[in-house]
Design an enzyme around this catalytic site. Sequence first.
Site, PDB file in Angstrom:
ATOM      1  N   ASP A  15       0.830  -1.206   0.000  1.00 52.57           N
ATOM      2  CA  ASP A  15       0.000   0.000   0.000  1.00 52.57           C
ATOM      3  C   ASP A  15       0.865   1.257   0.000  1.00 52.57           C
ATOM      4  OD1 ASP A  15      -2.071  -1.791   0.221  1.00 52.57           O
ATOM      5  OD2 ASP A  15      -2.305  -1.537   2.373  1.00 52.57           O
ATOM      6  N   TYR A 188       5.001 -13.821   1.612  1.00 50.12           N
ATOM      7  CA  TYR A 188       4.389 -13.952   2.925  1.00 50.12           C
ATOM      8  C   TYR A 188       4.877 -15.290   3.504  1.00 50.12           C
ATOM      9  CZ  TYR A 188       1.502 -10.238   0.929  1.00 50.12           C
ATOM     10  OH  TYR A 188       1.082  -9.080   0.336  1.00 50.12           O
ATOM     11  N   GLN A 243      13.416   1.768  -2.569  1.00 48.41           N
ATOM     12  CA  GLN A 243      12.738   1.318  -3.784  1.00 48.41           C
ATOM     13  C   GLN A 243      13.670   1.198  -4.999  1.00 48.41           C
ATOM     14  OE1 GLN A 243       9.234   3.807  -4.212  1.00 48.41           O
ATOM     15  NE2 GLN A 243       7.955   2.187  -3.372  1.00 48.41           N
ATOM     16  N   ARG A 259       5.554 -10.415  -4.084  1.00 47.96           N
ATOM     17  CA  ARG A 259       4.287 -10.521  -3.363  1.00 47.96           C
ATOM     18  C   ARG A 259       3.504  -9.213  -3.497  1.00 47.96           C
ATOM     19  NH1 ARG A 259       6.078  -9.668   3.015  1.00 47.96           N
ATOM     20  NH2 ARG A 259       5.080  -7.630   3.229  1.00 47.96           N
ATOM     21  N   GLY A 260       2.193  -9.309  -3.242  1.00 48.57           N
ATOM     22  CA  GLY A 260       1.376  -8.105  -3.205  1.00 48.57           C
ATOM     23  C   GLY A 260       1.247  -7.451  -4.561  1.00 48.57           C
ATOM     24  N   GLU A 261       1.280  -6.122  -4.573  1.00 47.36           N
ATOM     25  CA  GLU A 261       0.984  -5.361  -5.786  1.00 47.36           C
ATOM     26  C   GLU A 261       2.190  -4.605  -6.320  1.00 47.36           C
ATOM     27  OE1 GLU A 261      -2.011  -1.644  -6.864  1.00 47.36           O
ATOM     28  OE2 GLU A 261      -2.765  -3.342  -5.701  1.00 47.36           O
ATOM     29  N   ASP A 262       2.846  -3.831  -5.472  1.00 48.02           N
ATOM     30  CA  ASP A 262       3.936  -2.979  -5.947  1.00 48.02           C
ATOM     31  C   ASP A 262       5.068  -3.818  -6.529  1.00 48.02           C
ATOM     32  OD1 ASP A 262       5.350  -0.360  -6.151  1.00 48.02           O
ATOM     33  OD2 ASP A 262       6.681  -1.287  -4.686  1.00 48.02           O
ATOM     34  N   SER A 263       5.505  -4.861  -5.815  1.00 50.65           N
ATOM     35  CA  SER A 263       6.638  -5.650  -6.298  1.00 50.65           C
ATOM     36  C   SER A 263       6.276  -6.461  -7.543  1.00 50.65           C
ATOM     37  CB  SER A 263       7.172  -6.571  -5.199  1.00 50.65           C
ATOM     38  OG  SER A 263       6.175  -7.473  -4.766  1.00 50.65           O
TER      39      SER A 263
END
Length: 361
Positions: A15, A188, A243, A259-263
């Site tokens: 986020d 995760y 970053q 994982r997730g969105e940004d990466s």
Amino acid sequence: MRWDIFCRVIDNHGDLGVCWRLARQLAEAGEAPRLWVDDGAALAWMAPDRAGVEFVDWSDPAAEEAALAAPAPDVLVEAFGCNPSPALAERFAAGPGATHPRAWINLEYLSAEPHVERLHTLPSPVFRGPGAGLTKWFFYPGFTSGTGGLLREPDLAARQAAFDRGAWLQAQRIDWRPGERLVSLFCYEPPALEAVLAGMAGGSGPTHLLVTPGRAAAAVRALPALAAGAGRLRVSELPWLAQPDYDHLLWSCELNFVRGEDSLVRALWAGAPLVWHIYPQDDDAHHAKLAAWLDWMQAPPSLRALHLAWNGAGAPPAQAAAPADGALADWRQAVQSARARLLAQDDLLTQLRRFVGAGVK
């Protein structure tokens, strides 16, 4: 224009990472962004250079009061439905100091599911409460031309082309040995982690696993037989990376677990084979989201099988974590083909500024 971006941290790497990249790119484009964060602790390592972005500690009433004394923003970005400060929403509706048509943007989560194109840029009128009389506009990032696209800096390709892998690895004191396959791990607690690492340990060639701090490192440490490496596997734990250096890590590796969105987005731009650990949901809704993304990416069967196992939707395929050169080449071709399709589309910031500039209110 003045932009206020609201971020409520749930997974601070995703986020906050998305919101910080958006704010930084706005500043670099000559806009005036202000980032409201309820927990900005991760910015200390994620974004040590604030790059012209003003920060507001959303959890500090005094900081909010001081921010409200400044001119009202022209654009309010509510990231991931986090509900902005009621006082700011009320003031934003009144509009004192706004020099352009006001826009309230609900920046949504990333998905390849079909509904994204249907919902992108739909209006949601605010009938009561703070902000009454305004309209929120849904803005969906995505992978197709019918969505808002993905965040991408204008100079990204040039920086990647000029990147010196060996020099960066040396500067990071990463003991890379010729012939080793470099693999990054950001995850995760994937159900197939032990099987995947065991596959690397028993592979035909040496693998050096570079593990990011936090949950990924803790998950590896929970596997005593593999935590320090075994067989053909070596394991190194990395420090927290800003970053730009996380991008460099992705550019340096032959395989990236993200994982997730940004990466995920950064791994797509890197163009190397990748495995995505999607944010898990209690009702397993993430499995449908993962399947939609694999369909969009046109993932080869072996890469699809590994994704399903990594995300708890299937059994680990034999030797999937230590693919032969031919399989890895197929994975790379799929990712690079997907990246080419994305590069043919406008990036998220370009589309967002165009949408706001069209005069939404």
